[in-house]
Structures are given as C-alpha cells and as structure tokens.
Design a protein around this motif. Sequence first.
Motif, PDB file in Angstrom:
ATOM      1  N   ALA A   1      22.695 102.578 -61.387  1.00  0.00           N
ATOM      2  CA  ALA A   1      21.779 101.507 -61.779  1.00  0.00           C
ATOM      3  C   ALA A   1      21.342 100.695 -60.557  1.00  0.00           C
ATOM      4  CB  ALA A   1      22.439 100.584 -62.807  1.00  0.00           C
ATOM      5  N   MET A   2      22.259 100.480 -59.633  1.00  0.00           N
ATOM      6  CA  MET A   2      21.928  99.712 -58.427  1.00  0.00           C
ATOM      7  C   MET A   2      20.920 100.447 -57.552  1.00  0.00           C
ATOM      8  SD  MET A   2      25.582  98.318 -57.148  1.00  0.00           S
ATOM      9  CE  MET A   2      26.097  96.635 -57.455  1.00  0.00           C
TER      10      MET A   2
ATOM     11  N   LYS B   1      27.939  96.942 -67.529  1.00  0.00           N
ATOM     12  CA  LYS B   1      28.155  97.186 -66.099  1.00  0.00           C
ATOM     13  C   LYS B   1      26.834  97.437 -65.380  1.00  0.00           C
ATOM     14  CE  LYS B   1      32.692  99.410 -66.183  1.00  0.00           C
ATOM     15  NZ  LYS B   1      33.341 100.562 -65.521  1.00  0.00           N
TER      16      LYS B   1
ATOM     17  N   THR C   1      34.043  94.728 -61.323  1.00  0.00           N
ATOM     18  CA  THR C   1      33.983  95.385 -62.634  1.00  0.00           C
ATOM     19  C   THR C   1      35.374  95.484 -63.260  1.00  0.00           C
ATOM     20  OG1 THR C   1      34.248  97.583 -61.692  1.00  0.00           O
ATOM     21  CG2 THR C   1      32.004  96.794 -61.954  1.00  0.00           C
TER      22      THR C   1
ATOM     23  N   VAL D   1      22.395  93.218 -57.206  1.00  0.00           N
ATOM     24  CA  VAL D   1      21.406  93.577 -56.183  1.00  0.00           C
ATOM     25  C   VAL D   1      20.299  92.525 -56.127  1.00  0.00           C
ATOM     26  CG1 VAL D   1      19.618  95.259 -55.570  1.00  0.00           C
ATOM     27  CG2 VAL D   1      21.895  96.051 -56.285  1.00  0.00           C
TER      28      VAL D   1
ATOM     29  N   TYR E   1      23.587 107.780 -68.167  1.00  0.00           N
ATOM     30  CA  TYR E   1      24.477 108.233 -69.247  1.00  0.00           C
ATOM     31  C   TYR E   1      23.815 109.326 -70.090  1.00  0.00           C
ATOM     32  CZ  TYR E   1      27.499 104.390 -67.999  1.00  0.00           C
ATOM     33  OH  TYR E   1      28.318 103.550 -67.308  1.00  0.00           O
TER      34      TYR E   1
ATOM     35  N   ARG F   1      22.701  95.678 -61.460  1.00  0.00           N
ATOM     36  CA  ARG F   1      21.322  95.327 -61.088  1.00  0.00           C
ATOM     37  C   ARG F   1      21.216  93.847 -60.739  1.00  0.00           C
ATOM     38  NH1 ARG F   1      16.546  98.169 -62.332  1.00  0.00           N
ATOM     39  NH2 ARG F   1      16.957 100.306 -62.959  1.00  0.00           N
TER      40      ARG F   1
ATOM     41  N   GLU G   1      30.218 108.035 -63.254  1.00  0.00           N
ATOM     42  CA  GLU G   1      31.371 107.221 -62.850  1.00  0.00           C
ATOM     43  C   GLU G   1      32.203 107.997 -61.840  1.00  0.00           C
ATOM     44  OE1 GLU G   1      33.663 105.162 -66.022  1.00  0.00           O
ATOM     45  OE2 GLU G   1      35.299 106.451 -65.400  1.00  0.00           O
ATOM     46  N   SER G   2      32.785 107.283 -60.889  1.00  0.00           N
ATOM     47  CA  SER G   2      33.726 107.947 -59.988  1.00  0.00           C
ATOM     48  C   SER G   2      35.126 107.825 -60.581  1.00  0.00           C
ATOM     49  CB  SER G   2      33.695 107.294 -58.605  1.00  0.00           C
ATOM     50  OG  SER G   2      34.239 105.992 -58.677  1.00  0.00           O
ATOM     51  N   THR G   3      35.992 108.790 -60.290  1.00  0.00           N
ATOM     52  CA  THR G   3      37.331 108.731 -60.878  1.00  0.00           C
ATOM     53  C   THR G   3      38.253 107.783 -60.111  1.00  0.00           C
ATOM     54  OG1 THR G   3      37.963 110.668 -59.604  1.00  0.00           O
ATOM     55  CG2 THR G   3      37.307 111.041 -61.894  1.00  0.00           C
TER      56      THR G   3
ATOM     57  N   GLN H   1      39.236 108.731 -69.578  1.00  0.00           N
ATOM     58  CA  GLN H   1      38.434 108.600 -68.360  1.00  0.00           C
ATOM     59  C   GLN H   1      36.936 108.506 -68.656  1.00  0.00           C
ATOM     60  OE1 GLN H   1      39.573 110.164 -64.847  1.00  0.00           O
ATOM     61  NE2 GLN H   1      37.852 108.839 -64.374  1.00  0.00           N
TER      62      GLN H   1
ATOM     63  N   ARG I   1      35.732 103.819 -60.411  1.00  0.00           N
ATOM     64  CA  ARG I   1      35.261 103.723 -61.789  1.00  0.00           C
ATOM     65  C   ARG I   1      34.376 102.512 -62.055  1.00  0.00           C
ATOM     66  NH1 ARG I   1      39.721 104.711 -66.219  1.00  0.00           N
ATOM     67  NH2 ARG I   1      37.846 105.195 -67.364  1.00  0.00           N
ATOM     68  N   THR I   2      33.580 102.086 -61.074  1.00  0.00           N
ATOM     69  CA  THR I   2      32.756 100.916 -61.355  1.00  0.00           C
ATOM     70  C   THR I   2      31.538 101.269 -62.209  1.00  0.00           C
ATOM     71  OG1 THR I   2      31.348 101.069 -59.403  1.00  0.00           O
ATOM     72  CG2 THR I   2      33.397  99.843 -59.146  1.00  0.00           C
ATOM     73  N   SER I   3      31.017 102.493 -62.086  1.00  0.00           N
ATOM     74  CA  SER I   3      29.845 102.915 -62.872  1.00  0.00           C
ATOM     75  C   SER I   3      28.603 102.085 -62.618  1.00  0.00           C
ATOM     76  CB  SER I   3      30.120 102.814 -64.379  1.00  0.00           C
ATOM     77  OG  SER I   3      30.822 103.907 -64.815  1.00  0.00           O
ATOM     78  N   VAL I   4      28.497 101.481 -61.468  1.00  0.00           N
ATOM     79  CA  VAL I   4      27.340 100.626 -61.212  1.00  0.00           C
ATOM     80  C   VAL I   4      26.356 101.219 -60.210  1.00  0.00           C
ATOM     81  CG1 VAL I   4      28.492  98.458 -61.812  1.00  0.00           C
ATOM     82  CG2 VAL I   4      28.596  99.288 -59.464  1.00  0.00           C
TER      83      VAL I   4
END
Lengths: 317, 259
Positions: free
Chosen positions: B130-131, A97, A113, A105, B143, A102, B119-121, A247, B124-127
């Motif tokens: 990094a972006m 992910k 995702t 962007v 992480y 990255r 991550e958001s609940t 989760q 949940r993209t978890s990006v």
Amino acid sequence: MAEILVVVDHLDGDVKKVTLELLTKARELGEASAVFFGEGFDKAKEKLAQFGAQRVYVAEGEEYTGYVVAPKAELLAKLVAEKAPAAVFVPSTAEGKEIAGRLAVKTDSGVITDAVDIAEGFVCEQSVFGGATVVHSRVAKGTPIITVRPNAIQPVAADGPAERVDVAVEVSAAAKAARIVDRVVQPRGGRPELTEASIVVSGGRGVGSAENFAVIEKLADSLGAAVGASRAATDAGWYPHQYQVGQTGKTVSPQLYIACGISGAIQHRAGMQTSKTIVAINKDPEAPIFELADFGVVGDLFKVVPQLTEEIEKRKG
Amino acid sequence: MKIVVCVKQVPDTASERKLSPADKTLDRASVEGVINELDEYAIEEGLRLAEAHGGEVTILSMGPDKASESIRKALSMGADKGVHLVDDALHGSDAVATSYALAKVLQTLEFDLVIFGSESTDARTSVVPAMVAERLGLPQLTYANKVEITGGGIKIQRQTEYGHDVVEAGLPAVVSVVEKINEPRYPTFKGIMAAKKKPVQTLGCAEVGIEADKVGLGAAWSVVEDFADRPPRQQGTIVTDEGDGGVKLAEFLAAQKFI
Ligand SMILES: Cc1cc2nc3c(=O)[nH]c(=O)nc-3n(C[C@H](O)[C@H](O)[C@H](O)COP(=O)(O)OP(=O)(O)OC[C@H]3O[C@@H](n4cnc5c(N)ncnc54)[C@H](O)[C@@H]3O)c2cc1C
Ligand SMILES: Cc1cc2nc3c(=O)[nH]c(=O)nc-3n(C[C@H](O)[C@H](O)[C@H](O)COP(=O)(O)OP(=O)(O)OC[C@H]3O[C@@H](n4cnc5c(N)ncnc54)[C@H](O)[C@@H]3O)c2cc1C
C-alpha cells in the motif's frame, strides 16, 4: 488534553469491538475522537458515546467506500494536518494496516503495526515471531500511527458526547484509481467474530469434511465460541477462508483456544500461540500442537468432541 | 506485459528467529535465508500472467548480499531477470524507508504490473504494498485471490474480512496476492541451470537516487526501545482418551472456570 484519532471499524454501522478497545486506550492517553467512514453513523453513535468518544468525525459518501483504502488515507491526512492529533490509532485488520501505511507516507510519519498495548509516550508493545519475543517500539518521526490488534486491550465504558462533526476532502483522481465494482458479504450467523471472541474452537484436516464441521460448531455453540479452521480445512473448501487462523489467516488471542484435528504447523501456531489457554484434541500423540497445550486429549475427535459438548450442556443444566 | 515481482528474503520460519542485541534489528546473518513464502505466490502469479499474455518478469529484492540467493531461486522458477538493491546504508530500514527505497527503484524500471506478497513472515507489517502504491500514485489492488487482465486494465478479487470485493483499475498497477491464489511451481533442474545465466543487476542507493540519509537505522521513522524473549509455553497435562476424554476435558474447563 491532546486529541487522539481512532479509526472506527464497522460494517454498516455495527461497531466492531476493537473500536471500543481503541477508544478505551485513547482515553487513557488523551482525548478520544472517532473517525467514521461510510454509512451507518446513527446506528454506531450510541456505542461510540458509551465508550467515551468526545466527537466523531463523519466522512460519508461513495468516495470513501467505493475505492480501495486510498481516499480514507487522504481524509485522515487532512484531519492530521488540521487537528494535529497526538496519535492515530487504527484497528490492525488487513485494511486498517493499509490505511495506516498510506497515512504514514502522506504525513511523513512512522507506523507501528500490531501493537498489543500502548503506554505513555506512545511506546508500543509488539508480540513478534509468533509470540516468542516481546518488543517495545515507538514512532520517532511525525505523528505516531499505530495499528492495534483486536482483543488485546480490555474495553472499559465511559460516557462521551460522541458529537457528530461532518468532514470531507477533495479526493484525488489517483486515490480513486482502484474502483470497487462489487462487494460480496458472507453471512456470519449468530456466532461471535473470530478475532473478538473470548473462546475459539478450531477444526483442521482431521475433521474430514464440510459436513463434519457441524461437530465443531456444536461445541462452539455450547461455549458461545467462534469457529476457526486451519488452512488445510479452508483449502479443502470445508470452511470459508475468513475463518482461517494462522500466518495468512487471522491472528487470534482468546482466553481459550480449542484445536481439534489440527497438527500445529508453525504457520498455524503463528496465529494462535498467544491464546491464554490452549486445548488440543488429536489422535496423534506426537502432534506438535500438544507442545503448546495446557490440556490435551489424545483421541478421536469424533468421540471426544461430542462427549465434551454433551458434558458442557449437562453442566449448564 | 512487463511485470516486476518484489521478493523479500526472510529467515526460515522454521528456524529460531531473533533480534540482534547490538542494534535491535533482525538477525539475518545467523539463520538460513529463504524467499518469503507469500512472495512465491507472487512470483507464480507473475509467471502465469506473463505466460498467458506474453511479456517478462523481473524480480526486485532489497536486502544484503545473500538476498541474491533468493533472486536466483526466483529466476530458476522461470523469471527473466533480477534487480538487487544492496547497500549498507539500507541496514535497519523500517517499512516507511523500505517503501521509499523500493519505489525509487521501481521508478527506474518499466512495468505494467508490480506484484507483492501480502505479508512478510518475519515482520508481518503488511504495509509495504500500500505504501509503494501511495508513493507511485498507482492503483492499489491488494490481497488478491484472483487476478484477471481485462482489455487494457486489471480486475481482481480482493479478500476481505467479510468476504470479498471485486476491484478494477487501469494499468500500471500495484498488486499483492494471498496464498489462495495459486500453487507455486518448484524450480526444475533445467530452470536451475538456466537461472545461472540470467542477468541480475546490482544497484546501490546513489544509482537510483535514494538519499542515504533517508534510509537505514539512523533515519528510521520508528525505533525499537527494547525486546525480550518470552519463556516458551510449558506443556500441560496430556491424557489419552479411554472413553472418558470428553469428560476429563470438561473437568479441566470447569476448573479453569470456562464452564
Ligand atoms: C505460505 C503459507 C501460509 C500458511 N498459512 C497458514 C495459516 O494461516 N493457517 C494454517 O492453519 N496453516 C497455514 N499454512 C499451512 C500449514 O503449513 C499446515 O499445512 C496446516 O496448518 C495444516 O493444517 P492441519 O493441522 O489441519 O492439517 P494436518 O497437518 O494434516 O493435521 C491434521 C491433524 O489431524 C489429526 N487427526 C486426523 N483425524 C483425526 C481424528 N479423527 N481425531 C483427532 N485428530 C485427528 C492428525 O493426527 C493430524 O495431526 C500455511 C502454509 C504456507 C506455505
Ligand atoms: C519483528 C519486526 C517487527 C517490525 N515492526 C515494524 C513496524 O511496526 N513498523 C515499521 O515501520 N517497520 C517494522 N519492522 C521493519 C520491517 O520489517 C522492514 O521495514 C521491512 O523491510 C518491511 O516490512 P515487512 O517485511 O513487514 O513488509 P510487508 O509489508 O509485510 O511485506 C509485503 C511485501 O512487500 C515486499 N517487500 C517487503 N520488503 C521487501 C524487500 N526488502 N525487498 C523486496 N520486496 C519487499 C514483499 O513482496 C512482501 O511480501 C519490523 C521488523 C521486524 C523484524
């Protein structure tokens, strides 16, 4: 046919099943090209060929493995610019992910995702809110960059040449800013990978101790299953964190999920709710896990699980 | 040491979450908003690092008006001040747009570390972490289940699929944390009272140079075509163990062809 890039998930050339799933999907929607980072291509080649990779872009060298994700995204951005692929498919792992994010962007593209399926026009199916809602979405700008959940697509073999094409990029200083100075790999034993397994047997607080996890492992081995754990069990140090389901652990979607001594907290359910069949063993008849269970046994897991294991062994002959 | 912690307000995981039929975005209005659980660990880590090394913690949140409640809660845990990016133009932003907007605000702030949850609940993209690292050209240490400030730099333990990596970088840097890292504190009564007087700056897109046509639903890099609720799982057969629970279970598994 339009080329689709598939990022290979592997450990030292051992190709993870999710890669084969992505190659299968890429062949369905275009022509599959794999992208392989790091060492071990010779070992990986056969598998990639068996699942129809036309070619494999190989980026070897320390600059792709010695730093956190950024160099991989730079290499992919270069490939996207040069090859103008129809889409990029990335395994939906934590690292996958981040690479996808990255890359989005860098190429001014959208990213989807955790897709569980991809249809014509790269319309993605996502299963959100712990599986309660199904969403169809697509990238509207740039190159579709899609991360796909393991175990969501049925892999189908097809011959491909998997022709090796070496590629490289001048990795920027910024991309080398986060250096990996040590790598600790926990041995996994002979069991299948948690996210890939068709059967998962999980233990929770009810298991009571690290030693007692042997009861869970025996059942798992009788079924050829992977072992999972709730956060209560990993927090207590009874089982390593990589096996946490939920989760903040792994999302699993096996054919069969067996929860032993797990109450079924919402954060646990978020990681296993989309399993095809759910079985629960818990001494508390009010445990919320029973609401999801296709079959539940109210009872002491230390009586029920060994009896079940014995019965399975007996039936196997 | 100057630390910014990015905090997202999300619908309470325990509530029934829905997309709104009108524009297919998350219905945030009809449910109670709480701090994204993972971000509480990010706040805690920021507070611990500031306590150990001196410095201050700023909370940054992008979200509608009511996201200010979550900023206030973070301040009551001990953070020093808040920055709230709020603008109707942001409604419906996807991950690409969110990272652009957060990066724009971060460029106006001074910091050594920016800490995210991993991550958001809700989405949940978890990006996003990094972006943001990509946009700011900063080292990405994500992480993390352990963070250490070393002479002039930072070292983390990065949780991976296979175990962990040890990662090092100089400052400033972007960090995201997993829930194994610490145990978030509860706000004290004193903390809640003190939070009322702490400064929260409210910013709109124009003030930080966010081009309004690059954010929000209309500009989204990804679009939702349709959605549907899946029927809830039906409870199956529940039996009570009377000495034959394991056998009954085996019969069920055999009938389902698992054994
Ligand atoms: C930010 C955040 C993230 C989280 N992420 C995750 C996650 O990824 N995964 C996760 O699992 N949790 C997660 N949690 C934790 C979650 O809220 C629960 O605390 C956790 O799932 C509980 O684990 P459990 O069911 O094993 O333990 P408990 O809730 O304590 O349940 C134990 C169960 O075992 C039963 N039991 C006890 N003894 C026996 C016996 N001998 N035989 C049969 N049954 C027995 C009990 O009746 C009980 O139902 C998260 C929480 C937070 C705040
Ligand atoms: C069900 C659902 C699915 C979605 N799928 C996609 C998708 O596939 N692609 C896509 O581009 N968008 C998607 N979105 C939109 C996405 O939710 C928003 O863009 C969101 O603002 C950022 O993504 P996230 O919450 O997943 O962030 P994550 O990357 O999961 O969040 C990580 C961390 O970033 C920080 N952070 C995130 N948002 C904020 C904020 N607003 N303010 C401060 N800190 C923040 C927090 O520290 C958080 O812990 C989806 C939304 C929903 C509701």
